[in-house]
Design an enzyme around this catalytic site. Structure first.
Site, PDB file in Angstrom:
ATOM      1  N   CYS A   2       3.804 -24.051 -15.437  1.00  0.00           N
ATOM      2  CA  CYS A   2       3.060 -22.824 -15.736  1.00  0.00           C
ATOM      3  C   CYS A   2       3.780 -21.576 -15.248  1.00  0.00           C
ATOM      4  O   CYS A   2       4.463 -21.610 -14.224  1.00  0.00           O
ATOM      5  CB  CYS A   2       1.700 -22.864 -15.062  1.00  0.00           C
ATOM      6  SG  CYS A   2       0.729 -24.288 -15.484  1.00  0.00           S
ATOM      7  N   ARG A  27      10.631 -22.530 -18.514  1.00  0.00           N
ATOM      8  CA  ARG A  27      10.063 -23.429 -17.511  1.00  0.00           C
ATOM      9  C   ARG A  27       9.349 -24.614 -18.155  1.00  0.00           C
ATOM     10  O   ARG A  27       9.038 -25.588 -17.457  1.00  0.00           O
ATOM     11  CB  ARG A  27       9.067 -22.657 -16.640  1.00  0.00           C
ATOM     12  CG  ARG A  27       9.719 -21.569 -15.821  1.00  0.00           C
ATOM     13  CD  ARG A  27       8.692 -20.626 -15.267  1.00  0.00           C
ATOM     14  NE  ARG A  27       7.806 -21.280 -14.333  1.00  0.00           N
ATOM     15  CZ  ARG A  27       7.966 -21.298 -13.017  1.00  0.00           C
ATOM     16  NH1 ARG A  27       9.007 -20.708 -12.491  1.00  0.00           N
ATOM     17  NH2 ARG A  27       7.118 -21.899 -12.233  1.00  0.00           N
ATOM     18  N   TRP A  73       1.248 -25.437 -18.577  1.00  0.00           N
ATOM     19  CA  TRP A  73       1.773 -26.804 -18.685  1.00  0.00           C
ATOM     20  C   TRP A  73       0.631 -27.682 -18.198  1.00  0.00           C
ATOM     21  O   TRP A  73       0.291 -27.661 -17.022  1.00  0.00           O
ATOM     22  CB  TRP A  73       2.995 -26.947 -17.796  1.00  0.00           C
ATOM     23  CG  TRP A  73       3.776 -28.202 -17.960  1.00  0.00           C
ATOM     24  CD1 TRP A  73       4.659 -28.500 -18.965  1.00  0.00           C
ATOM     25  CD2 TRP A  73       3.785 -29.333 -17.080  1.00  0.00           C
ATOM     26  NE1 TRP A  73       5.214 -29.739 -18.753  1.00  0.00           N
ATOM     27  CE2 TRP A  73       4.691 -30.274 -17.602  1.00  0.00           C
ATOM     28  CE3 TRP A  73       3.123 -29.646 -15.892  1.00  0.00           C
ATOM     29  CZ2 TRP A  73       4.949 -31.496 -17.002  1.00  0.00           C
ATOM     30  CZ3 TRP A  73       3.378 -30.862 -15.292  1.00  0.00           C
ATOM     31  CH2 TRP A  73       4.281 -31.766 -15.847  1.00  0.00           C
ATOM     32  N   ASN A  99      -1.620 -20.864 -11.627  1.00  0.00           N
ATOM     33  CA  ASN A  99      -0.672 -21.985 -11.539  1.00  0.00           C
ATOM     34  C   ASN A  99      -1.106 -22.843 -10.361  1.00  0.00           C
ATOM     35  O   ASN A  99      -1.537 -22.307  -9.345  1.00  0.00           O
ATOM     36  CB  ASN A  99       0.745 -21.495 -11.230  1.00  0.00           C
ATOM     37  CG  ASN A  99       1.359 -20.737 -12.385  1.00  0.00           C
ATOM     38  OD1 ASN A  99       0.797 -20.695 -13.470  1.00  0.00           O
ATOM     39  ND2 ASN A  99       2.512 -20.138 -12.141  1.00  0.00           N
ATOM     40  N   GLY A 100      -0.915 -24.150 -10.473  1.00  0.00           N
ATOM     41  CA  GLY A 100      -1.270 -25.014  -9.348  1.00  0.00           C
ATOM     42  C   GLY A 100      -2.461 -25.888  -9.695  1.00  0.00           C
ATOM     43  O   GLY A 100      -2.843 -26.017 -10.871  1.00  0.00           O
ATOM     44  N   GLU A 479      22.047 -40.387 -13.485  1.00  0.00           N
ATOM     45  CA  GLU A 479      21.878 -39.041 -14.045  1.00  0.00           C
ATOM     46  C   GLU A 479      22.170 -39.043 -15.554  1.00  0.00           C
ATOM     47  O   GLU A 479      21.505 -38.361 -16.324  1.00  0.00           O
ATOM     48  CB  GLU A 479      22.781 -38.039 -13.295  1.00  0.00           C
ATOM     49  CG  GLU A 479      22.855 -36.647 -13.868  1.00  0.00           C
ATOM     50  CD  GLU A 479      21.524 -35.873 -13.891  1.00  0.00           C
ATOM     51  OE1 GLU A 479      20.528 -36.341 -13.308  1.00  0.00           O
ATOM     52  OE2 GLU A 479      21.493 -34.813 -14.537  1.00  0.00           O
ATOM     53  N   LYS A 483      19.561 -37.902 -18.364  1.00  0.00           N
ATOM     54  CA  LYS A 483      19.850 -36.848 -19.343  1.00  0.00           C
ATOM     55  C   LYS A 483      19.522 -37.346 -20.744  1.00  0.00           C
ATOM     56  O   LYS A 483      18.918 -36.646 -21.541  1.00  0.00           O
ATOM     57  CB  LYS A 483      21.326 -36.500 -19.242  1.00  0.00           C
ATOM     58  CG  LYS A 483      21.865 -35.167 -19.029  1.00  0.00           C
ATOM     59  CD  LYS A 483      21.321 -34.089 -18.225  1.00  0.00           C
ATOM     60  CE  LYS A 483      20.048 -34.248 -17.486  1.00  0.00           C
ATOM     61  NZ  LYS A 483      19.860 -33.481 -16.309  1.00  0.00           N
ATOM     62  N   GLU A 486      15.752 -37.536 -21.211  1.00  0.00           N
ATOM     63  CA  GLU A 486      15.111 -36.220 -21.249  1.00  0.00           C
ATOM     64  C   GLU A 486      15.264 -35.540 -22.600  1.00  0.00           C
ATOM     65  O   GLU A 486      14.299 -35.008 -23.128  1.00  0.00           O
ATOM     66  CB  GLU A 486      15.730 -35.291 -20.193  1.00  0.00           C
ATOM     67  CG  GLU A 486      15.284 -35.541 -18.781  1.00  0.00           C
ATOM     68  CD  GLU A 486      15.996 -34.608 -17.807  1.00  0.00           C
ATOM     69  OE1 GLU A 486      15.314 -33.852 -17.114  1.00  0.00           O
ATOM     70  OE2 GLU A 486      17.244 -34.644 -17.742  1.00  0.00           O
ATOM     71  N   HIS A 502      21.796 -60.192 -12.783  1.00  0.00           N
ATOM     72  CA  HIS A 502      20.579 -60.500 -12.034  1.00  0.00           C
ATOM     73  C   HIS A 502      19.327 -60.050 -12.764  1.00  0.00           C
ATOM     74  O   HIS A 502      18.283 -59.886 -12.148  1.00  0.00           O
ATOM     75  CB  HIS A 502      20.647 -59.846 -10.644  1.00  0.00           C
ATOM     76  CG  HIS A 502      21.807 -60.338  -9.834  1.00  0.00           C
ATOM     77  ND1 HIS A 502      21.941 -61.650  -9.440  1.00  0.00           N
ATOM     78  CD2 HIS A 502      22.914 -59.705  -9.384  1.00  0.00           C
ATOM     79  CE1 HIS A 502      23.069 -61.796  -8.768  1.00  0.00           C
ATOM     80  NE2 HIS A 502      23.688 -60.631  -8.734  1.00  0.00           N
ATOM     81  N   LYS A 601      10.552 -27.194 -16.218  1.00  0.00           N
ATOM     82  CA  LYS A 601      11.785 -26.877 -15.500  1.00  0.00           C
ATOM     83  C   LYS A 601      11.570 -26.903 -14.000  1.00  0.00           C
ATOM     84  O   LYS A 601      12.394 -27.387 -13.236  1.00  0.00           O
ATOM     85  CB  LYS A 601      12.246 -25.475 -15.936  1.00  0.00           C
ATOM     86  CG  LYS A 601      13.503 -24.977 -15.254  1.00  0.00           C
ATOM     87  CD  LYS A 601      14.698 -25.671 -15.811  1.00  0.00           C
ATOM     88  CE  LYS A 601      15.974 -25.387 -15.079  1.00  0.00           C
ATOM     89  NZ  LYS A 601      16.912 -26.523 -15.179  1.00  0.00           N
TER      90      LYS A 601
HETATM   91  C1  G6P Z   1      12.134 -30.974 -12.895  1.00  0.00           C
HETATM   92  C2  G6P Z   1      13.245 -30.645 -13.871  1.00  0.00           C
HETATM   93  C3  G6P Z   1      14.512 -31.404 -13.483  1.00  0.00           C
HETATM   94  C4  G6P Z   1      14.876 -31.102 -12.041  1.00  0.00           C
HETATM   95  C5  G6P Z   1      13.725 -31.393 -11.089  1.00  0.00           C
HETATM   96  C6  G6P Z   1      13.984 -30.849  -9.691  1.00  0.00           C
HETATM   97  O1  G6P Z   1      11.737 -32.284 -13.073  1.00  0.00           O
HETATM   98  O2  G6P Z   1      12.872 -30.987 -15.190  1.00  0.00           O
HETATM   99  O3  G6P Z   1      15.566 -31.008 -14.335  1.00  0.00           O
HETATM  100  O4  G6P Z   1      15.990 -31.863 -11.695  1.00  0.00           O
HETATM  101  O5  G6P Z   1      12.534 -30.757 -11.542  1.00  0.00           O
HETATM  102  O6  G6P Z   1      14.057 -29.450  -9.760  1.00  0.00           O
HETATM  103  P1  G6P Z   1      14.722 -28.541  -8.649  1.00  0.00           P
HETATM  104  O7  G6P Z   1      14.437 -27.147  -9.108  1.00  0.00           O
HETATM  105  O8  G6P Z   1      14.025 -28.871  -7.359  1.00  0.00           O
HETATM  106  O9  G6P Z   1      16.172 -28.870  -8.600  1.00  0.00           O
END
Ligand code: G6P
Length: 606
Positions: A2, A27, A73, A99-100, A479, A483, A486, A502, A601
């Site tokens: 949000c 975001r 969001w 927000n929150g 990672e 990616k 995502e 395993h 984000k």
């Molecule tokens: C969210 C984002 C990720 C990010 C994570 C941690 O899940 O979608 O891309 O890695 O938060 O965010 P930060 O701002 O703490 O690195």
């Protein structure tokens, strides 16, 4: 996640709010709305979907010099028009964005029901509007008194048509930043929504409430004690950040990485002592010598960067080091001791779970360093010392340049700690040289894009993929899988290649592409045996390696040869290759690349 923007001043609020919301779009959100006070009446508009849908609904004649805006969001209630913010009371005297999460919303809703007030949305936020409307006095007093009844987290902004030039904002666990202008005041959950209008900002702290009018502001605590706040003037050229000619922010951010690494290491390489110079640690060399262990905490890509960082530090400084998801760590009643150096990693500096872990460690007396990108963010302000990443704004929800910058900072920290312990000056000098050459190596890696796009073409039809790597290539595999998930929505899993037999081998078929990260190191021959295991099951194998070993070609459908660099930087280059793979796969599948479904984000709720 949000976003909030709020305005009071001499301009028409509507374009300022819409511009702010546009800057918050990155975001991640599922609905948006604005409210303005127009001729002493609150008028509010909100809709599910993108900002463009909201804009189409807005009438031409929506004048008004005070207003609030929100990108939502969904947490409580589906992402639809009704649940979108702002929320109002039934007489539409008050409008609120939030927000929150209000944890006692059910109890507050029941209290409202007892007073004959029914809520008409599924959100926790709506209760705030009704509770505020029960107060007859000034909005600021109403906000203070209502928030004292609220449990949970909030960044909140409210307007009241009875005081048509006043905004009230408050913060507890969800960022709120004031923008101080000339004859105008703004507030937002994210600096990016403010910098077009002012360079003078104030970060609210938890438990603070601010009243803003065009002429000035006052900040107090919830129990009405004045807070002494200092204005911070943002320096330097404020970047007006766009796609830079690329079709997507993600693509631009992948291509920005040579420059980002250059910035992250700038001024930090100490040729004289063959070490790294990190100014903000607030730890003397003697104190660092007392460190016996390192614990790194983060979420998402920051956690995976932390895993890579732990291996770098352990290898160079011979200090036992590990990484853990911040949310898990804080809930398992962690043992905190004075010989462990804790490091929290966060691009935004606002991730709720990372912040909560930081506070839990500090409460127990631990010393915490931050590796943070956003200057002045909550985590950056609360850590005991830290290293800024200097990665600039990152807009795409999926992290790329911030992740790479985290690895760069970890390599600096590992070198610095290594030089205090196990690493000789000669070895230190070689690592420094490698670091200085890294931007060129990244540029050379980016030239592999077309060959990587060709692999993306082959994996795009798959419904599941495996990413394999051992030791320092394992966090890269994690990672890389993240990616791909995502941005392309293809199911992907990462395993150390040694774990294949395993369990996961049961799933390896002709339909499951295997992406193998194969650094040229002492495990090369063993990893090549894993390639044989996969090939024997008929799976397509795509290998990313800096080795020239001819066996790799025979066992792979495609090989991407990554530039050879010092072992410390190999994860960084293979990581960039996997970012390109995810990007091109998502492009072929026509996904919403910069704002993947369901993701945010900056996750500022638990
Ligand atoms: C969210 C984002 C990720 C990010 C994570 C941690 O899940 O979608 O891309 O890695 O938060 O965010 P930060 O701002 O703490 O690195």
């Amino acid at each position: 996640m949000c976003g909030i923007i709020a305005y009071t001043g001499h301009q028409d609020a509507r374009p300022v709010l819409l511009d702010g919301l546009r800057r918050l779009e990155y975001r991640g959100y599922d609905s948006a709305g604005i409210a303005v006070i127009n001729r002493r009446r609150i008028r509010h508009f909100k809709s599910a979907g993108k900002l463009a849908v909201l804009e189409q609904q807005l009438p031409e004649n929506l004048a008004g010099k005070v207003g609030i805006g929100h990108t939502r969001w969904a947490t409580h209630g589906a992402p639809n028009d009704t649940n979108a913010h702002p929320h109002t009371d039934h007489s539409q005297r008050i409008a609120v964005v939030h927000n929150g999460i209000i944890e006692n919303a059910t109890a507050l809703r029941a209290q409202l029901a007892d007073a004959g007030i029914a809520c008409s949305t599924e959100t926790d936020t709506e209760v705030l509007a009704h509770l505020l409307a029960q107060h007859e006095g000034k909005l600021i007093d109403a906000v203070r008194s209502v928030l004292l009844r609220v449990q949970g987290t909030y960044g909140v902004a409210a307007i009241d048509q009875r005081s048509p030039d006043t905004l009230v904002v408050a913060r507890n666990g969800s960022p709120v930043i004031l923008g101080i202008g000339d004859g105008e005041m703004l507030a937002a959950s994210d600096m990016s929504a403010l910098t077009r209008y002012t360079r003078d900002i104030i970060h609210l702290d938890d438990g603070e409430v601010a009243e803003l009018t065009p002429a000035g502001f006052s900040v107090t605590t919830l129990d009405a004690h004045p807070s002494n706040k200092q204005t911070t003037r943002l320096s330097g050229v404020l970047e007006d950040y766009d796609k830079g000619g690329y079709e997507h922010f993600l693509h631009r951010e992948i291509h920005d990485q040579a420059e980002i690494v250059r910035r992250s290491i700038s001024g930090r390489l100490d040729q004289r002592f063959s070490t790294a110079h990190l100014g903000g640690l607030n730890l003397a060399a003697r104190e660092l010598l007392d460190v016996k262990r390192i614990k790194i905490l983060g979420c998402g890509s920051a956690y995976y960067a932390g895993m890579a960082g732990a291996q770098m530090i352990e290898t160079l400084a011979r200090l036992p080091s590990s990484a853990e998801p911040a949310a898990e760590f804080r809930y398992r009643n962690p043992i905190i001791d004075s010989e462990t150096l804790y490091i929290v990693v966060s691009q935004s500096g606002e991730t709720f779970d990372t912040l909560a872990a930081l506070r839990e460690i500090q409460r127990k007396g631990g010393f915490v360093l931050g590796i943070v990108n956003v200057v002045g963010s909550t985590i950056a302000r609360e850590v005991d010392g830290g290293i800024y990443m200097h990665a600039g704004p990152e807009v795409s929800v999926a992290s790329t340049k911030a992740y790479t910058s985290m690895l760069t900072v970890f390599s600096l920290l590992a070198l610095m700690l290594g030089r205090l312990k196990d690493v000789s000056p000669q070895r230190g000098a070689a690592l420094i040289k490698g670091m200085a050459e890294l931007p060129q190596a990244i540029d050379a890696t980016l030239l592999l894009e077309n060959s990587i796009a060709a692999i993306a073409n082959k994996i795009a039809p798959a419904s599941s993929a495996f990413f394999l790597g051992r030791t320092d290539a394992f966090p890269v595999a994690l990672e890389g899988a993240q990616k791909l998930k995502e941005v392309s929505y293809i199911h992907a899993e990462a395993y150390p290649a040694s774990e294949l037999k395993h369990g996961p081998l049961a799933l390896i078929t002709e339909q499951t592409p295997c992406i193998v990260i194969l650094p040229d190191n002492e495990l090369l021959t063993k990893s090549i045996s894993s390639l044989e295991e996969i090939k024997a099951r008929g799976a397509p194998v795509y290998t990313f390696t800096d080795s020239a070993d001819s066996r790799i070609e025979k066992l792979s459908d495609d090989v991407i040869r990554i530039p050879a660099v010092e072992f410390l930087f190999k994860p960084l280059l293979s990581g960039i290759c996997l970012q390109l793979l995810a990007y091109h796969t998502a492009l072929i599948l026509d996904r919403d690349i910069d704002q993947p479904r369901n993701l945010a984000k900056s996750v500022t709720v638990e």
